[in-house]
Design a protein around this motif. Sequence first.
Motif, PDB file in Angstrom:
ATOM      1  N   ILE A 185      38.720  44.916  37.478  1.00 43.60           N
ATOM      2  CA  ILE A 185      38.171  46.077  37.638  1.00 43.60           C
ATOM      3  C   ILE A 185      36.599  46.039  38.090  1.00 43.60           C
ATOM      4  O   ILE A 185      36.043  45.118  37.051  1.00 43.60           O
ATOM      5  CB  ILE A 185      37.872  46.752  36.542  1.00 43.60           C
ATOM      6  CG1 ILE A 185      39.605  47.578  36.535  1.00 43.60           C
ATOM      7  CG2 ILE A 185      37.472  48.024  36.868  1.00 43.60           C
ATOM      8  CD1 ILE A 185      39.400  47.958  34.427  1.00 43.60           C
ATOM      9  N   VAL A 186      36.218  45.939  39.520  1.00 43.96           N
ATOM     10  CA  VAL A 186      35.027  46.017  40.014  1.00 43.96           C
ATOM     11  C   VAL A 186      34.604  46.284  40.859  1.00 43.96           C
ATOM     12  O   VAL A 186      34.646  47.706  41.008  1.00 43.96           O
ATOM     13  CB  VAL A 186      34.821  43.944  40.900  1.00 43.96           C
ATOM     14  CG1 VAL A 186      36.405  44.729  41.903  1.00 43.96           C
ATOM     15  CG2 VAL A 186      34.308  43.330  41.685  1.00 43.96           C
ATOM     16  N   GLY A 187      32.687  46.034  40.657  1.00 46.21           N
ATOM     17  CA  GLY A 187      31.920  47.597  42.245  1.00 46.21           C
ATOM     18  C   GLY A 187      32.013  48.534  41.372  1.00 46.21           C
ATOM     19  O   GLY A 187      31.911  49.065  40.053  1.00 46.21           O
ATOM     20  N   PRO A 188      31.205  49.278  42.097  1.00 48.06           N
ATOM     21  CA  PRO A 188      30.498  48.657  43.750  1.00 48.06           C
ATOM     22  C   PRO A 188      29.615  47.998  42.873  1.00 48.06           C
ATOM     23  O   PRO A 188      28.904  47.797  41.871  1.00 48.06           O
ATOM     24  CB  PRO A 188      29.272  49.987  43.469  1.00 48.06           C
ATOM     25  CG  PRO A 188      30.196  51.024  43.131  1.00 48.06           C
ATOM     26  CD  PRO A 188      30.814  50.506  41.861  1.00 48.06           C
ATOM     27  N   GLY A 189      29.296  46.716  44.764  1.00 47.60           N
ATOM     28  CA  GLY A 189      28.641  45.804  44.375  1.00 47.60           C
ATOM     29  C   GLY A 189      28.952  44.541  43.655  1.00 47.60           C
ATOM     30  O   GLY A 189      30.892  44.729  43.481  1.00 47.60           O
ATOM     31  N   ASN A 190      28.385  43.754  42.571  1.00 42.79           N
ATOM     32  CA  ASN A 190      29.513  42.260  42.040  1.00 42.79           C
ATOM     33  C   ASN A 190      29.273  42.066  41.594  1.00 42.79           C
ATOM     34  O   ASN A 190      29.518  41.587  39.998  1.00 42.79           O
ATOM     35  CB  ASN A 190      28.597  41.422  42.889  1.00 42.79           C
ATOM     36  CG  ASN A 190      28.639  40.857  44.144  1.00 42.79           C
ATOM     37  OD1 ASN A 190      29.427  41.085  44.374  1.00 42.79           O
ATOM     38  ND2 ASN A 190      28.564  39.994  44.696  1.00 42.79           N
ATOM     39  N   ASN A 191      29.318  43.218  40.468  1.00 40.12           N
ATOM     40  CA  ASN A 191      29.778  43.177  38.972  1.00 40.12           C
ATOM     41  C   ASN A 191      31.563  43.783  38.215  1.00 40.12           C
ATOM     42  O   ASN A 191      32.133  44.675  38.613  1.00 40.12           O
ATOM     43  CB  ASN A 191      29.071  45.045  38.124  1.00 40.12           C
ATOM     44  CG  ASN A 191      27.244  44.369  37.771  1.00 40.12           C
ATOM     45  OD1 ASN A 191      27.461  43.744  37.665  1.00 40.12           O
ATOM     46  ND2 ASN A 191      26.496  45.561  38.034  1.00 40.12           N
ATOM     47  N   ILE A 192      31.665  42.708  37.812  1.00 33.87           N
ATOM     48  CA  ILE A 192      32.778  42.937  37.490  1.00 33.87           C
ATOM     49  C   ILE A 192      32.975  43.383  35.737  1.00 33.87           C
ATOM     50  O   ILE A 192      32.219  42.884  34.449  1.00 33.87           O
ATOM     51  CB  ILE A 192      33.446  41.189  36.433  1.00 33.87           C
ATOM     52  CG1 ILE A 192      34.039  40.784  38.134  1.00 33.87           C
ATOM     53  CG2 ILE A 192      35.173  41.075  36.185  1.00 33.87           C
ATOM     54  CD1 ILE A 192      33.927  39.560  38.010  1.00 33.87           C
TER      55      ILE A 192
END
Length: 230
Positions: A185-192
Amino acid sequence: MQVLMAAPVTQQVSGGAAPSPSPALGGPESGQPLAPSVAELPVVDATGKRLPFGALFRERRAVVVFVRHFLCYTCKEYVEDLAKVPERLLQEANVTLIVIGQSTYHHIEPFCKLTGYSHEIYVDPEREIYKRLGMKRGEEIASSGQSPHVKSNLLSGSLRSLWRAVTGPLFDFQGDPAQQGGTLIVGPGNNIHFMHRDRNRLDHKPINSVLQLVGVPHVNFTSRPSVIHV
């Protein structure tokens, strides 16, 4: 609703050595950063167009499922259930569902026709994203329990996979048979916010447990109608 919680993880998922498995993260406020070098790696769509992996979730939240290979019977049956997730429920939760395989892009359209999958799908033919995310290569002998999404046994499923291979226009395995997948599960941006790396072909994360984390209601994957108690 039960919420899965764990302490935030701050290490980057990047190149070099495979990162150690990370726990589930309960909310979108804090997450594990994806290295920009990984976000810049290309994926390919069904027309052969290349785009950066990070572009898939730069401005939106996404559930990203990496499958073993397109001839894998367990992946086929798992994606058949992913195909049953209503687009309306995803839109209401403001989340996108994405499948990534590791064949050439020519296999995308036949795989979608086979599974009925109509959400987003791409391939990583060189498996670079798989490698950089630490997806396992090889089959770990571990008890994964009975997957609610896999209906075939090893013999019948393998025979059907072999039949699809020999009757296809090109005899290939549509990806590396030793490669395992996983779910993010990821986003918005580059955060997992969540990562699960499959240990073997039966170790897919149950779909409803992932959907729960992004606020999508329970989906009935059986052919039987839901029982409503009044």
